[in-house]
Design an enzyme around this catalytic site. Structure first.
Site: not given
Length: 462
Positions: A35, A199, A441
């Site tokens: 590439r 599917e 938290h």
């Protein structure tokens, strides 16, 4: 003729990581890539560009569904498809140029062109032949062909064409309910296309936890995706700018057809080893076309290793990266290792899906006694505040030892949350170890702790 300690064929996640690690360990290294850019399928036409489109369309969905609830009054955004594709390409360019920079930094030679192995210890690239003490095959994979379906990457596309459509289709049929099909199907559904997934099996995401499969399919249906399950595609006929998919339902062998502007073929991938000349140098392939390797990634030919999608195992970029580092360390005389029992898998839809280790179905088949701790994101304060309460965390632990055997998450940031459990599994932790670890938290990660608590005396917020 140039001479190297290692030549890696392929610059995908497995190949480029292997090359960089080899160079870091003092080996003279080259990497072959045909590439114009490095990074392989993942960075150029796979993981990275698809995540860019997923992110952009998720922002669109958030604007349409949740902004008003938060008091943010805006008009529906206009989708500039050309600009979205430009954003995707910019994301690709930044990443591929980053790999090129890392090659230069680590003094890795990029041998540009198609590579082959004419004989032991030699790699041919174009008209030049280079010598190498060790060769690593990292050539990746390509989209699997489907009998009766001719791909033109315009009307009938693979994931490659699906990332570069000239316009947003009004209708799309996705053949295959695996990760690629559901991710790209989600992208175009958010952009307004009517998406139907066909599917062959009776469940989406083959191999995933059954409860996750069912929950996730229900979620995607609510988002507008339609599903035809248990359907065997017979063929695809193209006519002008449309395509018709013919299929038979396995339950009664009845024949059906459906038409769409674009058909995305997402039926998996297969190893790409064409043109390497493997047979001539004694590299054997398995019946599935994978390069045959031993436990140390050595092929049947001395001095030649193979990693990533070209060999057995899940076709995941991070699995290839781990193998790339392990092979580099093995070549350098160290003890390269990959823990195949702790390879996470992620689906980057909304919500995300992530898993690691064993499923309940696998543990039942093995006859292993286990316990399951589950916690819904509806019990997580941060998730509720952010409209992310759908889904759950499930942790599976050995019934006697409490050692974590697997985990499955569907919900916000699942692809990030899974890694806390991966680290725990890597060090042989028990569910109680997670349960006794303080979590900040409010965070989504508290749901992981609550699921771990559920393996014991029970969660706090459920």
């Amino acid at each position: 003729m140039a001479s190297y300690d290692v030549i890696v064929i392929g610059s995908g996640p497995g190949g480029y990581v292997c090359a960089i690690r080899c160079a870091q360990l003092g080996l003279k290294t080259a990497c072959v890539e045909s590439r114009d850019t490095l990074g392989g399928t993942c960075l150029n036409v796979g993981c990275i560009p698809s995540k860019a489109l997923l992110h952009a369309t998720e922002m669109l969905q958030e604007t349409e569904e949740n902004f008003g609830k938060m008091g943010l009054k805006v008009l529906r955004p206009d989708v500039d498809w050309k600009q979205m594709l430009a954003y995707k390409q910019d994301t690709i360019d930044q990443n591929t140029k980053g790999i090129e920079f890392l090659f230069k930094k680590n003094k890795i030679d990029w041998l540009k062109g198609w590579g082959s192995i004419p004989e032991a210890g030699k790699v041919k690239v174009g008209d030049e032949v280079h010598e190498a003490k060790t060769i690593v095959i990292a050539t990746g994979s390509e989209a699997s062909a489907l009998p009766g379906v001719e791909v033109d990457e315009k009307t009938v596309v693979t994931s490659t064409g699906g990332l570069t459509l000239p316009k947003i289709p009004q209708t799309m049929i996705v053949i295959g309910a695996g990760v690629i099909g559901l991710e790209l199907g989600s992208v175009y559904s958010r952009l307004g296309a009517k998406v139907t997934v066909i599917e062959y099996l009776d469940a989406i995401l083959p191999g995933m936890d059954a409860e996750v499969q069912k929950t996730f399919q229900r979620t995607l249906k609510k988002q507008g995706l339609e599903f035809v399950m248990g359907a065997a595609v017979q063929g695809v006929e193209k006519a002008k700018d449309k395509a018709t998919v013919t299929y038979k339902l396995r339950k009664d062998d009845s024949a059906h057809e459906a038409e769409a502007d674009v058909v995305l073929v997402a039926t998996g991938r297969r190893p790409y080893t064409e043109g390497l000349g493997l047979e001539a140098v004694g590299v054997e392939l398995t019946d599935r076309g994978q390069v045959r390797i031993d436990d140390h990634w050595r092929t049947t030919a001395p001095g030649i290793y193979a990693i990533g999608d070209a060999v057995a195992g899940p076709m995941l970029a991070h699995k290839a990266e781990d193998e790339g580092m392990a092979v580099a360390e093995t070549i350098a005389g160290q003890a390269g290792h990959v823990n195949y029992g702790v390879i996470p898998g992620v689906v980057y839809t909304h919500p995300e899906v992530a898993s690691v280790g064993k499923t309940e179905e696998q543990l039942k088949d093995e006859g292993r006694a286990y316990k399951a701790g589950k916690f819904s994101f509806m019990g997580n304060a941060r998730a509720k505040a952010n409209f992310q309460g759908e889904g759950f965390v499930k942790i599976l632990a050995d019934k006697e030892t409490d050692r974590i055997l697997g985990a499955h998450i569907i919900g916000p940031m699942a692809g990030d949350l899974i890694h806390e459990i991966c680290v725990a599994m890597q060090f042989g932790a028990a569910a109680e170890d997670l349960a006794r670890t303080c979590h900040a938290h409010p965070t989504y990660s508290e749901a992981v702790r609550e699921a771990a608590l559920a393996c014991g005396d029970g969660p706090i917020h459920s």
